[in-house]
Design a protein around this motif. Structure first.
Motif, PDB file in Angstrom:
ATOM      1  N   ASN A 189     -62.544  27.375  34.671  1.00 51.98           N
ATOM      2  CA  ASN A 189     -60.817  27.717  35.118  1.00 51.98           C
ATOM      3  C   ASN A 189     -61.100  28.477  36.366  1.00 51.98           C
ATOM      4  OD1 ASN A 189     -60.936  28.525  32.442  1.00 51.98           O
ATOM      5  ND2 ASN A 189     -61.852  30.114  32.000  1.00 51.98           N
ATOM      6  N   LYS A 190     -62.472  28.464  37.328  1.00 43.78           N
ATOM      7  CA  LYS A 190     -62.534  28.475  38.589  1.00 43.78           C
ATOM      8  C   LYS A 190     -61.430  27.487  39.474  1.00 43.78           C
ATOM      9  CE  LYS A 190     -65.840  29.861  39.984  1.00 43.78           C
ATOM     10  NZ  LYS A 190     -67.131  30.824  40.562  1.00 43.78           N
ATOM     11  N   TRP A 191     -62.115  26.251  38.612  1.00 48.39           N
ATOM     12  CA  TRP A 191     -60.795  25.207  39.124  1.00 48.39           C
ATOM     13  C   TRP A 191     -59.526  24.642  38.361  1.00 48.39           C
ATOM     14  CZ3 TRP A 191     -65.617  21.136  38.108  1.00 48.39           C
ATOM     15  CH2 TRP A 191     -66.700  20.821  38.870  1.00 48.39           C
ATOM     16  N   THR A 192     -59.373  25.842  37.611  1.00 46.37           N
ATOM     17  CA  THR A 192     -57.871  25.363  37.395  1.00 46.37           C
ATOM     18  C   THR A 192     -57.073  26.694  38.452  1.00 46.37           C
ATOM     19  OG1 THR A 192     -58.712  24.844  35.011  1.00 46.37           O
ATOM     20  CG2 THR A 192     -56.124  26.251  35.603  1.00 46.37           C
ATOM     21  N   ASP A 193     -57.764  27.390  38.622  1.00 44.39           N
ATOM     22  CA  ASP A 193     -56.990  28.521  39.479  1.00 44.39           C
ATOM     23  C   ASP A 193     -57.196  28.014  40.876  1.00 44.39           C
ATOM     24  OD1 ASP A 193     -56.874  30.085  37.283  1.00 44.39           O
ATOM     25  OD2 ASP A 193     -58.999  31.215  38.172  1.00 44.39           O
ATOM     26  N   LEU A 194     -58.579  27.176  41.507  1.00 42.27           N
ATOM     27  CA  LEU A 194     -58.215  26.429  42.853  1.00 42.27           C
ATOM     28  C   LEU A 194     -56.728  25.671  43.010  1.00 42.27           C
ATOM     29  CD1 LEU A 194     -58.856  26.420  45.798  1.00 42.27           C
ATOM     30  CD2 LEU A 194     -60.879  24.360  44.503  1.00 42.27           C
ATOM     31  N   PHE A 195     -57.207  24.788  41.917  1.00 41.16           N
ATOM     32  CA  PHE A 195     -56.741  23.570  41.891  1.00 41.16           C
ATOM     33  C   PHE A 195     -54.493  24.171  42.179  1.00 41.16           C
ATOM     34  CE2 PHE A 195     -59.540  20.903  39.756  1.00 41.16           C
ATOM     35  CZ  PHE A 195     -60.611  20.684  40.300  1.00 41.16           C
ATOM     36  N   THR A 196     -53.948  25.454  41.073  1.00 43.61           N
ATOM     37  CA  THR A 196     -52.886  25.682  41.152  1.00 43.61           C
ATOM     38  C   THR A 196     -53.020  26.971  42.418  1.00 43.61           C
ATOM     39  OG1 THR A 196     -53.308  25.948  38.883  1.00 43.61           O
ATOM     40  CG2 THR A 196     -51.584  27.775  40.340  1.00 43.61           C
ATOM     41  N   THR A 197     -52.894  26.724  42.884  1.00 42.75           N
ATOM     42  CA  THR A 197     -53.230  27.444  44.287  1.00 42.75           C
ATOM     43  C   THR A 197     -52.719  26.755  45.370  1.00 42.75           C
ATOM     44  OG1 THR A 197     -55.547  27.896  45.526  1.00 42.75           O
ATOM     45  CG2 THR A 197     -54.448  29.675  44.353  1.00 42.75           C
ATOM     46  N   TRP A 198     -53.352  25.820  45.068  1.00 43.09           N
ATOM     47  CA  TRP A 198     -52.758  24.068  46.211  1.00 43.09           C
ATOM     48  C   TRP A 198     -51.625  23.731  45.865  1.00 43.09           C
ATOM     49  CZ3 TRP A 198     -56.482  21.730  49.959  1.00 43.09           C
ATOM     50  CH2 TRP A 198     -57.153  22.191  50.275  1.00 43.09           C
ATOM     51  N   GLY A 199     -51.107  24.250  44.905  1.00 43.91           N
ATOM     52  CA  GLY A 199     -49.660  23.733  44.425  1.00 43.91           C
ATOM     53  C   GLY A 199     -49.764  22.282  42.934  1.00 43.91           C
ATOM     54  N   TYR A 200     -50.992  22.652  42.088  1.00 47.49           N
ATOM     55  CA  TYR A 200     -51.159  21.200  41.282  1.00 47.49           C
ATOM     56  C   TYR A 200     -50.828  22.212  40.047  1.00 47.49           C
ATOM     57  CZ  TYR A 200     -52.921  18.208  44.846  1.00 47.49           C
ATOM     58  OH  TYR A 200     -53.399  17.475  45.806  1.00 47.49           O
TER      59      TYR A 200
END
Length: 402
Positions: free
Chosen positions: A30-41
Motif C-alpha cells: 500500500n505504501k508503494w502504491t501510494d508513492l507510485f501514484t503520486t509520481w503519476g503511475y
C-alpha cells in the motif's frame, strides 16, 4: 498415509504468510502504491497464467524455459505462470494500450513464479512491485525510475542500501571488437556480472585474446564508485557504441544528482543484469546483510518490438520478500495489532449496534461469539493483549454510556 501427508504440505518454494507477515506485506504494498501514484503511475493487473509463447521472448539466461512452471490447457496449448512482469506489461501495451497518450506510466504489485532451488530470499513464488515508463527515450526517463526506486526503498524503512548503476552498451561495444562467438560472449557476460575474475582471466587466455583486449574486459567489473568512474572508464570507449553508452551514463548520473539521490547511487560498469532485453542503463539495489539484489531494472527499448510494438521503455522491480527479509534482520519485529476493545454479554442487539458505531469511528472491535462469561472473557482478552473489555447484559446498565 502419503496422500494424507501431502494434504497438509505445500509445494517446495511456496509459503504461507501468517497474520504478522501478511500485514507487513500489505502495508508495504500500500505504501508503494501510494508513492507510485503520486509520481503519476497508474496500476495494471495482468493474468498470473499466460500462453507460453507470450512469455517466451528473448529474455536471456535469467528466465530460461526450464525455470518456468509450464502446463497444458484442455486444448493442448502450453501455458505458464508468469516469471516476471515486464514482458506481460509489454504485451498489454502492445495489444491494449498502443493508442494511448505516451509516455505511459504503469505500476504493479504481483506474484511471479520461477522454478529455482528454494533458499533464503529466493522462493519459487516471488512477490514484486515495480513501475514501467513506456514511450520515453533519454536519460531523464531513466533517472526518474531510478530516483523512484530509491524513494521506494527509503519509504520501506531501509536505511543502508545502494543502487549500483551500469550501462550495458559499454560492455556491448567492447564485445563488438573481440573475435568471440555469440556463445563465448554470453559466457564472458556471465563471468563479468558475477565478478568471477579468475574464471574470466582463464577464459580470455584460452580464447587467445591479446593483453590489451583482456585488460579492458578485466577492468570492466572493477570500475565502481562515484563520478570519477566516468573518467576511469574512458579507455573502454573503444568504438562509438561504447562512447555513447558512457555519455548516457554520465547524463543519467548527473540527473540523479539533481534529484538529490546520488548518495544512494554508485556507478558500476560490472552490472549487466541477467535479461537479454536490456539495451542501455541497468541497475541493481543492494542492502547490508543480503548477498543478492533487492531490486533491479533498466532500459529495454527492444522488448516491445518483439511483441509487435516498437517503443522505448524503462522500469524496475523490487522484491517485497527480500525487502521484508532485510527489514526483519535490521530491526525488532513489530507486534501484530490487536483490537482496541472486546465486547461480550447476552444483549446481542446492543453488542452489534455498539460495535458497528465504534468501527465507524475508526476503533477496532472484536465481538465475543462464544458466549463466554465475564471471567473467561477477561482471561481471553489478557492473553490476546486486548486492554478494554465491555459486557452488555439484557436489562442491565449500559457501560458504554455510564
Amino acid at each position: 498415509m502419503a496422500k494424507e501427508r501431502n494434504l497438509l504440505q505445500i509445494p517446495a518454494g511456496m509459503r504461507d504468510l501468517l497474520p504478522g507477515d501478511a500485514r507487513n506485506k500489505r502495508i508495504l504494498e500500500n505504501k508503494w502504491t501510494d508513492l507510485f501514484t503520486t509520481w503519476g503511475y497508474q496500476e495494471v493487473i495482468t493474468p498470473t497464467v499466460e500462453y507460453m509463447d507470450a512469455l517466451a521472448v528473448d529474455t536471456g539466461e535469467e528466465i530460461r524455459d526450464d525455470r518456468m512452471f509450464q502446463f497444458f490447457d484442455r486444448q493442448g496449448r502450453i501455458l505458464a505462470l508468469r516469471p516476471e512482469m515486464t514482458t506481460p506489461i509489454a504485451r498489454v501495451v502492445a495489444t491494449r494500450l498502443k493508442k494511448s497518450q505516451f509516455p505511459l506510466r504503469l505500476h504493479y504489485a504481483a506474484n511471479v513464479f520461477r522454478y529455482d532451488d528454494p533458499q533464503a530470499g529466493r522462493q519459487r513464488e516471488i512477490f514484486q512491485a515495480g513501475v514501467e515508463l513506456i514511450g520515453a527515450p533519454g536519460p531523464l526517463a531513466d533517472a526518474e525510475v531510478i530516483a523512484l526506486a530509491v524513494e521506494a526503498l527509503r519509504q520501506s524503512g531501509l536505511e543502508d542500501f545502494q543502487i549500483s548503476l551500469g550501462q550495458i552498451e559499454v560492455f556491448n561495444g567492447l564485445m563488438e571488437e573481440l573475435p568471440l562467438s555469440d556463445e563465448q560472449k554470453s559466457k564472458v557476460r556471465s563471468l563479468v556480472a558475477k565478478k568471477d575474475f579468475v574464471s574470466l582471466e582463464e577464459m580470455l587466455a584460452k580464447e587467445g585474446l591479446n593483453d590489451s583486449q583482456a585488460e579492458l574486459l578485466l577492468k570492466l567489473p572493477t570500475l565502481h564508485g562515484g563520478r570519477e568512474v566516468l573518467v576511469q572508464a574512458l579507455p573502454l570507449a573503444v568504438n562509438e557504441r561504447a562512447r555513447q553508452g558512457l555519455n548516457n551514463l554520465r547524463q543519467v548520473y548527473d540527473a540523479l544528482r539533481t534529484y538529490g539521490v546520488e548518495d544512494y547511487v554508485a556507478l558500476d560498469l560490472g552490472v549487466l543484469r541477467g535479461f537479454d532485453y536490456y539495451t542501455g542503463i541497468v541497475f541493481e539495489g543492494y542492502t547490508v546483510g543480503l548477498g543478492f539484489p533487492i531490486c533491479g531494472g533498466g532500459r529495454y527499448d527492444g522488448l516491445l518490438g518483439q511483441v509487435g510494438f516498437d517503443c522505448p521503455a524503462t522500469g524496475f522491480a523490487i522484491g517485497l520478500d527480500r525487502v521484508l527479509l532485510a527489514l526483519s534482520r535490521s530491526r525488532e519485529p513489530e507486534p501484530v495489532p490487536v483490537p482496541d476493545m472486546l465486547i461480550g454479554g447476552d444483549n446481542t442487539e446492543k453488542i452489534i449496534a455498539v460495535a458497528g458505531r465504534l468501527r465507524q469511528e475508526g476503533r477496532s472491535v472484536e465481538i465475543d461469539v462464544l458466549g463466554r462469561e465475564e471471567a473467561e472473557l477477561k482471561a481471553y482478552a489478557a492473553l490476546r493483549g486486548i486492554e478494554e473489555v465491555v459486557l452488555y447484559r439484557k436489562g442491565g446498565d449500559d457501560p458504554a454510556e455510564a
